[in-house]
Write an enzyme that holds these catalytic residues in place. Structure first.
Site, PDB file in Angstrom:
ATOM      1  N   ALA A  29       0.837  -1.205   0.000  1.00 15.32           N
ATOM      2  CA  ALA A  29       0.000   0.000   0.000  1.00 15.32           C
ATOM      3  C   ALA A  29       0.866   1.247   0.000  1.00 15.32           C
ATOM      4  O   ALA A  29       2.059   1.181   0.304  1.00 15.32           O
ATOM      5  CB  ALA A  29      -0.906   0.017   1.228  1.00 15.32           C
ATOM      6  N   ASN A  30       0.265   2.373  -0.341  1.00 18.82           N
ATOM      7  CA  ASN A  30       0.896   3.677  -0.128  1.00 18.82           C
ATOM      8  C   ASN A  30       0.409   4.208   1.205  1.00 18.82           C
ATOM      9  O   ASN A  30      -0.685   3.868   1.651  1.00 18.82           O
ATOM     10  CB  ASN A  30       0.443   4.664  -1.203  1.00 18.82           C
ATOM     11  CG  ASN A  30       1.088   4.409  -2.547  1.00 18.82           C
ATOM     12  OD1 ASN A  30       1.643   3.349  -2.793  1.00 18.82           O
ATOM     13  ND2 ASN A  30       0.999   5.387  -3.408  1.00 18.82           N
ATOM     14  N   ARG A  31       1.156   5.109   1.793  1.00 18.17           N
ATOM     15  CA  ARG A  31       0.699   5.791   2.993  1.00 18.17           C
ATOM     16  C   ARG A  31      -0.364   6.802   2.607  1.00 18.17           C
ATOM     17  O   ARG A  31      -0.122   7.655   1.758  1.00 18.17           O
ATOM     18  CB  ARG A  31       1.836   6.581   3.625  1.00 18.17           C
ATOM     19  CG  ARG A  31       2.865   5.764   4.303  1.00 18.17           C
ATOM     20  CD  ARG A  31       3.852   6.693   4.986  1.00 18.17           C
ATOM     21  NE  ARG A  31       5.088   5.983   5.271  1.00 18.17           N
ATOM     22  CZ  ARG A  31       5.240   5.139   6.285  1.00 18.17           C
ATOM     23  NH1 ARG A  31       4.243   4.920   7.128  1.00 18.17           N
ATOM     24  NH2 ARG A  31       6.391   4.527   6.467  1.00 18.17           N
TER      25      ARG A  31
END
Ligand code: C5P
Length: 225
Positions: A29-31
């Site tokens: 995931a991305n932050r």
């Protein structure tokens, strides 16, 4: 009182991260907290718009008066966005994972004690903003993207404006020392074909309030009532 200048308009917003499964218990995931995208959705609704918010996994409450579609992966997000068209305005604020694993394992990958590590093969995800910005039959009149950068913020934003067919890019510096990630404040620069406008450091709610007013103004200027 908030002007009802988006009454009768449909606004499509993406927010939050996407989760790309590696196996049933792990993901890439991305932050992203979703705070900025959700705040934009809330302000769009206050201006009278019908709002569809396509959100990746976040811990935030659904904004009042907004239709929320919850998704996990980039491909699900794209499908939900396509299903929500047509829209007058699209604001793509989600931090979509650029890559997903090539072949998700349907069983948990086990650590077998041999010291051997799994190698993840990645494949590119669809670009949702570019798909909407370059849509041949249902491109919204105004397409707004975000650009989270750690360097060359304006140059990168100009590149995205062109490549992704956006009308406006909201660019911000997310270098760790800025505290933007997960925080409540944001320092943004608006990059469009007209040039660059720098805003001071503001709360994400205030960035959303101003951005929605700016979008309503631009929409009125491009299409009239
Ligand atoms: O290229 P980058 O990911 O930095 O571009 C950011 C912008 O593009 C954001 O508006 C983001 O929501 C959008 N985006 C997207 N789909 C992707 C990657 C980015 O909609 N796969």
């Amino acid at each position: 009182p908030v002007p009802q200048d988006l009454a009768g308009r449909h606004v499509l917003i993406t927010s939050g991260p996407t989760h790309e499964p590696i196996d049933p218990v792990r993901y890439i995931a991305n932050r992203s907290s979703g705070k900025q995208g959700h705040a934009i959705a809330a302000w769009m609704a206050r201006h009278g718009a019908r709002v569809t918010l396509v959100s990746g996994p976040v811990t935030l409450a659904d904004p009042p008066g907004v239709d929320v579609v919850k998704v996990e992966t980039a491909r699900q997000m794209l499908a939900a966005v396509e299903a929500a068209l047509p829209a007058d305005v699209a604001v793509m604020a989600a931090a979509v994972a650029d890559w997903r694993t090539d072949g998700e394992s349907d069983r948990k990958i086990k650590k077998d004690g041999s010291g051997k590590v799994p190698v993840l093969a990645l494949t590119e995800n669809p670009d949702i903003l570019a798909t909407i910005g370059r849509h041949s039959s249902a491109r919204p009149r105004l397409v707004v993207g975000f650009a989270a950068e750690t360097n060359d913020v304006v140059d990168n934003a100009r590149g995205k404006l062109e490549r992704k067919g956006a009308d406006l890019i909201v660019a911000n510096d997310v270098s760790p020392e800025t505290g933007v990630m997960g925080g409540d404040a944001n320092t943004v620069r608006l990059v469009s074909h007209d040039g660059v406008t720098d805003w001071p450091t503001l709360s994400k709610d205030e960035v959303a309030r101003r951005l929605v007013a700016e979008i309503a103004r631009r929409l009125a200027a491009t299409v009239g009532p």
